[in-house]
Design an enzyme around this catalytic site. Structure first.
Site, mmCIF file in Angstrom:
data_model
loop_
_atom_site.group_PDB
_atom_site.id
_atom_site.type_symbol
_atom_site.label_atom_id
_atom_site.label_comp_id
_atom_site.label_asym_id
_atom_site.label_seq_id
_atom_site.Cartn_x
_atom_site.Cartn_y
_atom_site.Cartn_z
ATOM 1 N N ASP A 108 104.735 60.055 15.124
ATOM 2 C CA ASP A 108 104.079 58.931 14.950
ATOM 3 C C ASP A 108 104.050 58.517 13.498
ATOM 4 O O ASP A 108 103.466 59.393 12.569
ATOM 5 C CB ASP A 108 102.530 59.220 15.459
ATOM 6 C CG ASP A 108 101.849 57.994 15.876
ATOM 7 O OD1 ASP A 108 102.055 56.890 15.620
ATOM 8 O OD2 ASP A 108 101.395 58.068 17.262
ATOM 9 N N ASP A 118 103.044 52.834 14.436
ATOM 10 C CA ASP A 118 101.666 52.376 14.646
ATOM 11 C C ASP A 118 101.698 51.078 14.150
ATOM 12 O O ASP A 118 101.821 50.676 12.972
ATOM 13 C CB ASP A 118 100.736 53.419 13.573
ATOM 14 C CG ASP A 118 99.045 53.279 14.505
ATOM 15 O OD1 ASP A 118 99.099 53.487 15.498
ATOM 16 O OD2 ASP A 118 98.361 52.844 13.281
ATOM 17 N N GLU A 120 104.882 49.523 17.514
ATOM 18 C CA GLU A 120 103.882 48.975 18.301
ATOM 19 C C GLU A 120 103.498 47.654 17.934
ATOM 20 O O GLU A 120 103.127 47.410 16.794
ATOM 21 C CB GLU A 120 102.454 50.029 17.948
ATOM 22 C CG GLU A 120 101.354 49.623 18.963
ATOM 23 C CD GLU A 120 99.983 50.084 18.633
ATOM 24 O OE1 GLU A 120 99.062 50.258 19.374
ATOM 25 O OE2 GLU A 120 99.805 50.617 17.302
ATOM 26 N N HIS A 154 97.575 56.760 24.863
ATOM 27 C CA HIS A 154 96.240 57.200 24.395
ATOM 28 C C HIS A 154 95.225 56.299 24.057
ATOM 29 O O HIS A 154 94.191 56.506 23.795
ATOM 30 C CB HIS A 154 96.485 58.063 23.143
ATOM 31 C CG HIS A 154 96.766 57.320 22.061
ATOM 32 N ND1 HIS A 154 98.125 56.810 21.920
ATOM 33 C CD2 HIS A 154 96.154 56.972 20.819
ATOM 34 C CE1 HIS A 154 98.378 56.153 20.777
ATOM 35 N NE2 HIS A 154 97.083 56.288 20.155
ATOM 36 N N ASP A 155 95.727 55.062 24.174
ATOM 37 C CA ASP A 155 94.716 54.027 24.022
ATOM 38 C C ASP A 155 94.278 52.993 25.179
ATOM 39 O O ASP A 155 93.476 52.445 25.244
ATOM 40 C CB ASP A 155 95.170 52.859 23.018
ATOM 41 C CG ASP A 155 95.477 53.250 21.665
ATOM 42 O OD1 ASP A 155 94.767 54.244 21.204
ATOM 43 O OD2 ASP A 155 96.397 52.987 20.828
HETATM 44 C C1 NOJ Z 1 97.331 52.091 17.309
HETATM 45 C C2 NOJ Z 1 96.883 53.367 17.705
HETATM 46 O O1 NOJ Z 1 97.581 53.392 18.999
HETATM 47 C C3 NOJ Z 1 95.316 53.680 18.023
HETATM 48 O O2 NOJ Z 1 95.040 54.954 18.549
HETATM 49 C C4 NOJ Z 1 94.757 53.649 16.529
HETATM 50 O O3 NOJ Z 1 93.292 53.759 16.813
HETATM 51 C C5 NOJ Z 1 95.180 52.324 15.821
HETATM 52 N N1 NOJ Z 1 96.539 51.936 15.922
HETATM 53 C C6 NOJ Z 1 94.858 52.477 14.286
HETATM 54 O O4 NOJ Z 1 95.789 53.446 13.836
#
Ligand code: NOJ
Length: 542
Positions: free
Chosen positions: A98, A200, A242, A316-317
């Site tokens: 990541d 990210d 992302e 994970h989000d």
């Molecule tokens: C996206 C990530 O997937 C998330 O978990 C994170 O809180 C934010 N970016 C900030 O890095």
């Protein structure tokens, strides 16, 4: 388009904190991952996307990095990391790191050095701005984790930008030294033999906050081309950005091979379908299957040869998909396997999030004391302060909160699901006694074996990777499509509902490829699909 390994594999995302704890401190770690590599090999995946394992004070569970070239103590050491790379490579599994470079932790030495000293070369590594004449923040930008995106620093009388928590100051990509430092760090990891990077919130690095621009800033693609040249361009690595705001046209800017930027992006169009238009993810609305088809099909069709899709339901989000859009009570197996078949038969690289392959579910909480995630906690404060009812806010949290995905992995029916011998940092979903890896492996009809079979099919049948895609118009709750390649046609039919649905077509079934019921599926002229039934058949088109 040249062919690449990352188009042919299935990627498995590990959230290390919650995957497997090898030393009993209640927190997952690198040795814990190594212990489970044989399990992942059995599943059949070709790459792991490892959520951040770098040194971090864990304000946002590792997405706030204080040292990019060292490992978080709870997770182990650099030797453990090298061992993980070696053991994964032995099993032909690549490790995708990541890359969190829109921001660092406020405990990163760059931030510490520049914070109190406006003359330090590190001051400009971040985005500092003067207050408005009345002392308030430079503008109205808000953080993704609630409140202003600007934090005041009394020592130097300036504000710094943080699009996430105030412990995650934004880096200034306009500063060439910042970019060089990041490229050198990326090369450090490339030299260790990693398989790529998941980037990210990469669409935010071209920000111009004082002009109100955060996503898709003017120099974003210039930076990515430079990054490609300076780092991974000479290696065949998987790079996935992302990009929350991407449309197909924007996705082509990132992933058209001629532009030499990234392999692919994560786009989130389908992910926003159960939130009210123009509002936040917490403002719920039911999913329309019609909208889901429109969104997914658009991406299947529009990228063409100018890009490559990533396929995912979870990370994970995000909440657990079987709870979100399946039915985790009456049709747990059927809906989880339908979701798997529907997605894995599309064109693109599929991503599985840990536990998805055994149908792990959301974990509703009764009180905010059971929540851990900073995004959830901040939103709760903000909404309660604004007069929302507790029950209403908890409903949003239970539907969308990030802790749902972050509950530790259930390995067995033992105490704490066999995740740890200590006290887990976050409680497991109590259903671990039935939904766990050991039970899944013992049951030949489990969700696990559908995932395993889907991954094997991808290895055996190039039609899944390279075939064309065509939607079949049907009633709303049936999602059906063709894949075609070198004279072969596969028909994918899924009943995305709790009711029976009737499907018709004239094609003749040649053979069944995969299904989640034991139907014979001989005649397609008038098929009554049971709730959440899904099948893939090779057909002769009529
Ligand atoms: C996206 C990530 O997937 C998330 O978990 C994170 O809180 C934010 N970016 C900030 O890095």
């Amino acid at each position: 388009m040249n062919k690449h390994w990352w188009q042919e594999v299935v990627v498995y995302q590990i959230y290390p904190r919650s995957f497997n704890d090898s030393n009993g401190d209640g927190i997952g770690d690198l040795r814990g991952i190594i212990e489970k590599l044989d399990y992942l090999k059995l599943l059949g995946i070709g790459a792991i996307w490892l959520s951040p394992v770098y040194k971090s004070p864990n304000d946002d569970n590792g997405y706030d990095i204080s040292d990019y070239e060292n490992i978080m103590e709870e997770f182990g050491t650099m030797e453990d990391m090298e061992f993980l790379l070696a053991e994964a490579n032995k099993r032909e599994i690549k490790i995708v790191m990541d890359l969190v470079v829109n921001h660092t932790s406020d405990e990163h030495p760059w931030f510490i050095e520049g914070k109190d000293d406006p003359n330090s070369p590190y001051r400009d590594y971040y985005i500092w701005a003067n207050p408005k004449p009345d002392g308030s923040a430079p503008n109205e930008l808000t953080s993704a984790f609630s409140g202003s995106a600007w934090e005041f620093d009394a020592t130097t009388n300036q504000y710094y930008l943080h699009q996430f928590s105030k412990k995650q100051p934004d880096l200034n990509w306009e500063n060439e030294e910042v970019r060089k430092s990041i490229y050198s760090m990326m090369n450090f990891w490339i030299d260790k033999g990693i398989g790529g990077f998941r980037m990210d919130v990469i669409d935010l690095i071209g920000k111009r906050p004082l002009e109100g621009i955060l996503g898709n800033g003017p120099q974003l693609h210039e930076y990515l081309q430079e990054m490609n040249r300076e780092t991974f361009g000479q290696h065949d690595l998987l790079t996935v950005g992302e990009t929350w705001g991407a449309t197909p046209a924007i996705a082509k800017l990132y992933s058209n091979p001629e532009r030499k930027e990234l392999s692919m992006v994560f786009q989130f169009e389908h992910i926003g379908l159960d939130q009210q238009e123009g509002k936040e993810k917490w403002d719920l609305k039911p999913l329309s299957i019609k909208d889901l088809k429109t969104a997914l099909v658009k991406w299947q069709i529009e990228l063409g040869n100018e890009g490559w899709n990533s396929l995912f339901w979870n990370n994970h989000d995000l909440p657990r998909i079987v709870s979100r859009w399946g039915n985790d009570t009456d049709y747990h197996y059927e809906s989880a396997t339908l979701l798997a078949i529907l997605l894995h038969m599309m064109k693109g690289t599929p991503y599985i999030y840990q536990g998805e392959e055994i149908g792990m579910t959301n974990t509703p909480i009764q009180s905010i004391d059971e929540a851990q995630d900073i995004e959830t906690l901040n939103m709760y404060q903000e909404r309660i302060g604004a007069g929302y009812q507790v029950s209403e806010v908890l409903e949003s949290i239970n539907a969308k909160g990030r802790d749902n995905a972050r509950r530790p992995m259930a390995w067995s029916a033992q105490k704490h699901g066999g995740f740890t011998t200590g006290e887990p940092w976050l409680a497991l979903n109590p259903n671990y006694s039935t939904i766990n890896v050991e039970a899944a492996l013992e049951n030949p009809q489990s969700i696990f074996y559908t995932y395993q079979q889907l991954i094997q099919l991808r290895k055996d049948h190039p039609i899944i990777i390279w075939g064309s895609f065509e939607l079949i118009p049907t009633v709303e709750h049936i999602f059906a499509y063709y894949r075609r390649y070198e004279g072969k046609t596969w028909l994918i039919v899924t009943n995305f509902s709790d009711e029976e649905q009737v499907f018709h077509c004239q094609d003749k079934v040649q053979k069944i490829i995969i299904q989640n019921t034991t139907s014979t599926i001989a005649d397609l002229q008038d098929v009554t699909l049971t709730p959440w039934q899904a099948f893939v058949v090779e057909v002769e088109e009529q």
